[in-house]
Scaffold this motif. Structure first.
Motif, PDB file in Angstrom:
ATOM      1  N   CYS A 171       0.828  -1.205   0.000  1.00 39.21           N
ATOM      2  CA  CYS A 171       0.000   0.000   0.000  1.00 39.21           C
ATOM      3  C   CYS A 171       0.866   1.261   0.000  1.00 39.21           C
ATOM      4  N   ALA A 172       1.942   1.243   0.769  1.00 39.07           N
ATOM      5  CA  ALA A 172       2.855   2.392   0.765  1.00 39.07           C
ATOM      6  C   ALA A 172       3.453   2.577  -0.622  1.00 39.07           C
ATOM      7  N   ALA A 173       3.853   1.474  -1.257  1.00 37.56           N
ATOM      8  CA  ALA A 173       4.418   1.567  -2.600  1.00 37.56           C
ATOM      9  C   ALA A 173       3.385   2.083  -3.593  1.00 37.56           C
ATOM     10  N   ALA A 174       2.126   1.606  -3.466  1.00 29.68           N
ATOM     11  CA  ALA A 174       1.063   2.069  -4.363  1.00 29.68           C
ATOM     12  C   ALA A 174       0.790   3.552  -4.165  1.00 29.68           C
ATOM     13  N   SER A 175       0.813   3.991  -2.906  1.00 28.10           N
ATOM     14  CA  SER A 175       0.557   5.405  -2.622  1.00 28.10           C
ATOM     15  C   SER A 175       1.662   6.291  -3.173  1.00 28.10           C
ATOM     16  N   ILE A 176       2.920   5.926  -2.923  1.00 24.96           N
ATOM     17  CA  ILE A 176       4.031   6.744  -3.405  1.00 24.96           C
ATOM     18  C   ILE A 176       4.048   6.767  -4.928  1.00 24.96           C
ATOM     19  N   THR A 177       3.751   5.626  -5.552  1.00 22.75           N
ATOM     20  CA  THR A 177       3.705   5.571  -7.012  1.00 22.75           C
ATOM     21  C   THR A 177       2.637   6.511  -7.557  1.00 22.75           C
ATOM     22  N   HIS A 178       1.465   6.488  -6.938  1.00 18.17           N
ATOM     23  CA  HIS A 178       0.380   7.376  -7.368  1.00 18.17           C
ATOM     24  C   HIS A 178       0.774   8.838  -7.188  1.00 18.17           C
ATOM     25  N   LEU A 179       1.302   9.175  -6.022  1.00 15.07           N
ATOM     26  CA  LEU A 179       1.681  10.563  -5.754  1.00 15.07           C
ATOM     27  C   LEU A 179       2.784  11.030  -6.706  1.00 15.07           C
ATOM     28  N   ALA A 180       3.734  10.139  -6.980  1.00 13.42           N
ATOM     29  CA  ALA A 180       4.810  10.501  -7.908  1.00 13.42           C
ATOM     30  C   ALA A 180       4.262  10.770  -9.297  1.00 13.42           C
ATOM     31  N   SER A 181       3.258   9.996  -9.709  1.00 17.98           N
ATOM     32  CA  SER A 181       2.674  10.202 -11.033  1.00 17.98           C
ATOM     33  C   SER A 181       1.957  11.544 -11.137  1.00 17.98           C
ATOM     34  N   GLN A 182       1.582  12.121  -9.997  1.00 18.47           N
ATOM     35  CA  GLN A 182       0.934  13.432  -9.957  1.00 18.47           C
ATOM     36  C   GLN A 182       1.916  14.560  -9.641  1.00 18.47           C
ATOM     37  N   SER A 183       3.229  14.260  -9.683  1.00 18.58           N
ATOM     38  CA  SER A 183       4.284  15.242  -9.370  1.00 18.58           C
ATOM     39  C   SER A 183       4.112  15.840  -7.977  1.00 18.58           C
ATOM     40  N   PHE A 184       3.546  15.048  -7.052  1.00 22.83           N
ATOM     41  CA  PHE A 184       3.240  15.513  -5.700  1.00 22.83           C
ATOM     42  C   PHE A 184       4.513  15.931  -4.953  1.00 22.83           C
ATOM     43  N   TYR A 185       5.593  15.173  -5.153  1.00 18.02           N
ATOM     44  CA  TYR A 185       6.820  15.409  -4.394  1.00 18.02           C
ATOM     45  C   TYR A 185       7.759  16.421  -5.050  1.00 18.02           C
ATOM     46  N   ASP A 186       7.528  16.743  -6.304  1.00 14.95           N
ATOM     47  CA  ASP A 186       8.471  17.583  -7.036  1.00 14.95           C
ATOM     48  C   ASP A 186       8.540  18.993  -6.444  1.00 14.95           C
ATOM     49  N   ASN A 187       9.760  19.495  -6.297  1.00 15.04           N
ATOM     50  CA  ASN A 187      10.007  20.842  -5.768  1.00 15.04           C
ATOM     51  C   ASN A 187       9.460  21.026  -4.353  1.00 15.04           C
ATOM     52  N   THR A 188       9.606  19.995  -3.546  1.00 13.91           N
ATOM     53  CA  THR A 188       9.236  20.074  -2.130  1.00 13.91           C
ATOM     54  C   THR A 188      10.492  19.913  -1.276  1.00 13.91           C
ATOM     55  N   LYS A 189      10.417  20.352  -0.015  1.00 10.96           N
ATOM     56  CA  LYS A 189      11.572  20.332   0.865  1.00 10.96           C
ATOM     57  C   LYS A 189      11.540  19.115   1.800  1.00 10.96           C
ATOM     58  N   CYS A 190      12.720  18.583   2.073  1.00 10.69           N
ATOM     59  CA  CYS A 190      12.895  17.672   3.205  1.00 10.69           C
ATOM     60  C   CYS A 190      13.097  18.578   4.417  1.00 10.69           C
ATOM     61  N   HIS A 191      12.034  18.748   5.197  1.00  7.79           N
ATOM     62  CA  HIS A 191      12.005  19.858   6.143  1.00  7.79           C
ATOM     63  C   HIS A 191      12.609  19.550   7.507  1.00  7.79           C
ATOM     64  N   GLU A 192      12.993  18.286   7.753  1.00 10.32           N
ATOM     65  CA  GLU A 192      13.561  17.954   9.054  1.00 10.32           C
ATOM     66  C   GLU A 192      14.739  16.989   8.913  1.00 10.32           C
ATOM     67  N   ILE A 193      15.726  17.182   9.786  1.00 10.33           N
ATOM     68  CA  ILE A 193      16.805  16.221   9.994  1.00 10.33           C
ATOM     69  C   ILE A 193      16.624  15.713  11.421  1.00 10.33           C
ATOM     70  N   ARG A 194      16.049  14.533  11.538  1.00 10.92           N
ATOM     71  CA  ARG A 194      15.570  14.034  12.823  1.00 10.92           C
ATOM     72  C   ARG A 194      16.722  13.620  13.739  1.00 10.92           C
ATOM     73  N   PRO A 195      16.549  13.780  15.079  1.00 13.11           N
ATOM     74  CA  PRO A 195      17.609  13.394  16.018  1.00 13.11           C
ATOM     75  C   PRO A 195      17.870  11.896  16.035  1.00 13.11           C
ATOM     76  N   GLU A 196      16.897  11.078  15.594  1.00  9.00           N
ATOM     77  CA  GLU A 196      17.132   9.635  15.550  1.00  9.00           C
ATOM     78  C   GLU A 196      17.978   9.214  14.354  1.00  9.00           C
ATOM     79  N   GLY A 197      18.380  10.185  13.533  1.00 14.08           N
ATOM     80  CA  GLY A 197      19.278   9.884  12.430  1.00 14.08           C
ATOM     81  C   GLY A 197      18.580   9.638  11.122  1.00 14.08           C
ATOM     82  N   ALA A 198      17.580  10.454  10.784  1.00 14.87           N
ATOM     83  CA  ALA A 198      16.832  10.278   9.543  1.00 14.87           C
ATOM     84  C   ALA A 198      16.439  11.627   8.974  1.00 14.87           C
ATOM     85  N   VAL A 199      16.389  11.689   7.642  1.00 13.15           N
ATOM     86  CA  VAL A 199      15.912  12.872   6.935  1.00 13.15           C
ATOM     87  C   VAL A 199      14.416  12.681   6.672  1.00 13.15           C
ATOM     88  N   ARG A 200      13.616  13.695   6.998  1.00 12.92           N
ATOM     89  CA  ARG A 200      12.162  13.620   6.831  1.00 12.92           C
ATOM     90  C   ARG A 200      11.739  14.407   5.590  1.00 12.92           C
TER      91      ARG A 200
END
Length: 306
Positions: free
Chosen positions: A124-153
């Protein structure tokens, strides 16, 4: 009086409960149907077995998609959250549940980041990301957090942590907490819950996933029960993720020092390839930080919606 965020959490939790109730009801109906046709199935199996013995069936390609309803998408109330973006919903049936999809993330920080999305563990996560990518949902967006647990959000067009599509879906493939040792401390050689290179969903409240995801640039084992569902792993460009993780951070206005201080981390494009069976390669190879020649070229074409 409850705050706006509290109300949003309560609404999201209520929607999640309804989604789980629908799943339980669907499971009950399937069990009733199976019980009612049990005798007929036995007879059909006997007939089919005889036909198979006589060579009546020819071999056919393996179907790697699910005909039954695989995913449920819960609509979000846009009146209480202006950060949501309506780009429709993915399909609920015919979704691939075997193999991988390749996600390519091109940022302003270096070579592309290539991720293998796990279709078996998180369809389901893969289907959702695929759908959103097809709509250019992620394009020109920011990774707005560098989390203390060691991950980019990443994955929130609003950059607030409250943004996403106008639907949510339940968590898949959430790792289990490691069992406590007799000495009440983890073994020194215990594998991390989220190894470096892991890609996972993140949502608030947990379980109401939308578009936001984490890319871990170092190993992480939470002190409490894990909440992030694992959806894939980085195969190329981990050095770029580590470079982003090393950027200095400042307070984000909510008391967390997670906002990149100077350099915005921008996803210039995010595309997802077609589903493929797992390549014949050593099991679970370690992520690499050196981009391949293919990764430095043009990103793959975005998959079609749903």
């Amino acid at each position: 009086m409850a705050s706006s965020r509290d109300r949003q959490r309560k609404l999201a939790r209520a929607k999640l409960d309804r989604q789980m109730a629908r799943r339980a009801a669907a499971t009950k109906r399937r069990r009733q149907i199976r019980a009612g046709v049990g005798t007929t199935l036995v007879l059909l199996l006997v007939v089919a077995g005889s036909a198979w013995a006589l060579g009546a069936f020819d071999s056919e390609p393996t179907d790697t998609s699910a005909a039954d309803e695989t995913c449920l998408w819960t609509p979000q109330n846009t009146q209480g959250n202006s950060n949501l973006k309506d780009v429709g919903e993915p399909a609920t049936t015919g979704l691939p549940v075997t193999g991988i999809r390749t996600m390519t993330v091109v940022t302003n920080q270096g070579s592309p980041i290539t991720v293998e999305l796990d279709l078996a563990g998180a369809p389901c996560a893969a289907a959702s990301i695929t759908h959103l990518a097809s709509q250019s949902f992620y394009d020109n967006t920011k990774c707005h957090e560098i989390r203390p647990e060691g991950a980019v959000r990443c994955g929130d067009p609003s950059g607030t942590g409250l943004g996403g599509p106008t639907y949510t879906f339940y968590s898949e493939n959430v790792p289990t907490a490691p069992e406590a040792s007799p000495e009440a401390s983890p073994a020194p050689d215990a594998a991390p819950t989220y190894p470096k290179g892991t890609v996972a969903m993140i949502s608030n409240p947990p379980g109401a996933n939308g578009s936001q995801f984490l890319i871990f640039f170092k190993d992480h084992t939470p002190t409490e029960d894990p909440q992030y569902p694992i959806i894939g792993r980085v195969t190329e460009g981990l050095d770029v993720v580590e470079k982003i993780g090393a950027l200095p951070t400042v307070d984000n206005g909510a008391g967390e020092k997670v906002k990149p201080e100077k350099d915005d981390v921008v996803i210039q494009s995010l595309t997802v390839g077609e589903p493929v069976l797992d390549p014949a390669s050593p099991a679970d190879p370690a992520p690499t930080g050196t981009p391949s020649p293919e990764a430095s070229g043009a990103p793959e074409a975005s998959a079609s919606a749903g």
